[in-house]
Write a protein that holds these residues in place. Sequence first.
Motif, PDB file in Angstrom:
ATOM      1  N   GLY A  65       0.810  -1.204   0.000  1.00 17.74           N
ATOM      2  CA  GLY A  65       0.000   0.000   0.000  1.00 17.74           C
ATOM      3  C   GLY A  65       0.845   1.256   0.000  1.00 17.74           C
ATOM      4  N   ILE A  66       0.162   2.360  -0.225  1.00 18.70           N
ATOM      5  CA  ILE A  66       0.794   3.681  -0.213  1.00 18.70           C
ATOM      6  C   ILE A  66      -0.099   4.619   0.590  1.00 18.70           C
ATOM      7  CG2 ILE A  66       1.617   5.634  -1.583  1.00 18.70           C
ATOM      8  CD1 ILE A  66       1.924   3.752  -3.943  1.00 18.70           C
ATOM      9  N   VAL A  99       7.487  -5.878   7.344  1.00 20.20           N
ATOM     10  CA  VAL A  99       7.320  -4.859   6.317  1.00 20.20           C
ATOM     11  C   VAL A  99       8.338  -3.746   6.508  1.00 20.20           C
ATOM     12  CG1 VAL A  99       4.870  -5.289   5.892  1.00 20.20           C
ATOM     13  CG2 VAL A  99       5.533  -3.644   7.648  1.00 20.20           C
ATOM     14  N   THR A 100       8.656  -3.102   5.398  1.00 22.81           N
ATOM     15  CA  THR A 100       9.495  -1.914   5.402  1.00 22.81           C
ATOM     16  C   THR A 100       8.615  -0.741   5.005  1.00 22.81           C
ATOM     17  OG1 THR A 100      11.431  -3.209   4.765  1.00 22.81           O
ATOM     18  CG2 THR A 100      11.560  -0.831   4.432  1.00 22.81           C
ATOM     19  N   LEU A 101       8.659   0.299   5.791  1.00 22.57           N
ATOM     20  CA  LEU A 101       7.871   1.500   5.551  1.00 22.57           C
ATOM     21  C   LEU A 101       8.829   2.565   5.039  1.00 22.57           C
ATOM     22  CD1 LEU A 101       6.067   1.278   8.982  1.00 22.57           C
ATOM     23  CD2 LEU A 101       5.294   0.325   6.801  1.00 22.57           C
ATOM     24  N   GLU A 102       8.689   2.923   3.771  1.00 23.32           N
ATOM     25  CA  GLU A 102       9.593   3.869   3.127  1.00 23.32           C
ATOM     26  C   GLU A 102       8.959   5.249   3.083  1.00 23.32           C
ATOM     27  OE1 GLU A 102      10.459   2.436  -0.775  1.00 23.32           O
ATOM     28  OE2 GLU A 102      11.585   0.710  -0.043  1.00 23.32           O
ATOM     29  N   GLY A 103       9.579   6.220   3.750  1.00 22.55           N
ATOM     30  CA  GLY A 103       9.089   7.589   3.735  1.00 22.55           C
ATOM     31  C   GLY A 103       9.715   8.379   2.604  1.00 22.55           C
ATOM     32  N   VAL A 125       3.231   5.999   9.851  1.00 25.21           N
ATOM     33  CA  VAL A 125       2.579   4.765   9.385  1.00 25.21           C
ATOM     34  C   VAL A 125       2.880   3.629  10.354  1.00 25.21           C
ATOM     35  CG1 VAL A 125       2.504   3.051   7.525  1.00 25.21           C
ATOM     36  CG2 VAL A 125       2.541   5.490   6.971  1.00 25.21           C
ATOM     37  N   ARG A 126       4.112   3.564  10.833  1.00 27.47           N
ATOM     38  CA  ARG A 126       4.485   2.527  11.811  1.00 27.47           C
ATOM     39  C   ARG A 126       3.639   2.650  13.081  1.00 27.47           C
ATOM     40  NH1 ARG A 126      10.460   1.625  14.486  1.00 27.47           N
ATOM     41  NH2 ARG A 126      10.135  -0.530  15.068  1.00 27.47           N
ATOM     42  N   GLN A 127       3.469   3.868  13.575  1.00 34.14           N
ATOM     43  CA  GLN A 127       2.641   4.083  14.761  1.00 34.14           C
ATOM     44  C   GLN A 127       1.177   3.746  14.493  1.00 34.14           C
ATOM     45  OE1 GLN A 127       3.447   8.124  15.928  1.00 34.14           O
ATOM     46  NE2 GLN A 127       5.588   7.673  16.439  1.00 34.14           N
ATOM     47  N   ALA A 165       4.327   7.432   1.891  1.00 36.26           N
ATOM     48  CA  ALA A 165       5.024   6.343   2.567  1.00 36.26           C
ATOM     49  C   ALA A 165       4.544   5.065   1.878  1.00 36.26           C
ATOM     50  CB  ALA A 165       4.702   6.304   4.050  1.00 36.26           C
ATOM     51  N   GLU A 166       5.489   4.288   1.400  1.00 37.73           N
ATOM     52  CA  GLU A 166       5.172   3.022   0.742  1.00 37.73           C
ATOM     53  C   GLU A 166       5.372   1.887   1.735  1.00 37.73           C
ATOM     54  OE1 GLU A 166       7.578   2.653  -2.761  1.00 37.73           O
ATOM     55  OE2 GLU A 166       6.713   4.452  -3.692  1.00 37.73           O
ATOM     56  N   ILE A 167       4.492   0.924   1.663  1.00 41.42           N
ATOM     57  CA  ILE A 167       4.567  -0.239   2.559  1.00 41.42           C
ATOM     58  C   ILE A 167       4.931  -1.448   1.714  1.00 41.42           C
ATOM     59  CG2 ILE A 167       3.334  -1.661   4.225  1.00 41.42           C
ATOM     60  CD1 ILE A 167       1.340   0.760   4.490  1.00 41.42           C
TER      61      ILE A 167
END
Length: 171
Positions: A65-66, A99-103, A125-127, A165-167
């Motif tokens: 997701g984004i 998962v990696t959350l890319e900001g 997104v992590r929170q 932020a990409e997940i």
Amino acid sequence: MIKHLIPLTLIAVLAGCAGVQQSTERRTITHYGGMSIQKPAPVSMSSRNVESVVAPGSVRGTQLGIVYFDFDEYVVKPQYVPVLENVTRLLKDKPGMKVTLEGHTDAAGSTEYNLALGQRRAEAVRQGLARYGVSQAQAEAISFGEEKPALPGRSDEVDARNRRAEIWTTP
């Protein structure tokens, strides 16, 4: 070709998967991030369908997701709650998955500022995932700042697509 990859992947996830059901029905008001919102009805997405959408040539895994952000903001908007809920369901079904959350940011601002803003977006997104019960160990937040734009160039539309932020699943 690359500039169309993310929108096409998102479209495939949201529109082309047989397990996706969208609804405009509203549920009760919920507190999220300290504010009251109306929460949309849950969007159903099976693990099988999410995993079938893999960006060609991707070494990051599968994009789940984004979440897009307003200019100079890092608050997850209510419209992206279903994205967090879908990722949460997948991670709870597969506790070993990470998962990696890319900001990411647009090109406005200094490199240092954009790296910090991208990190705040990934952490937001992590929170958000943590509020739904995702273990902090399952989600890594990193920032690319303005270094990996979704679309090249500068315009209001391009900048809006780059503030995200990409997940991704972690391979």
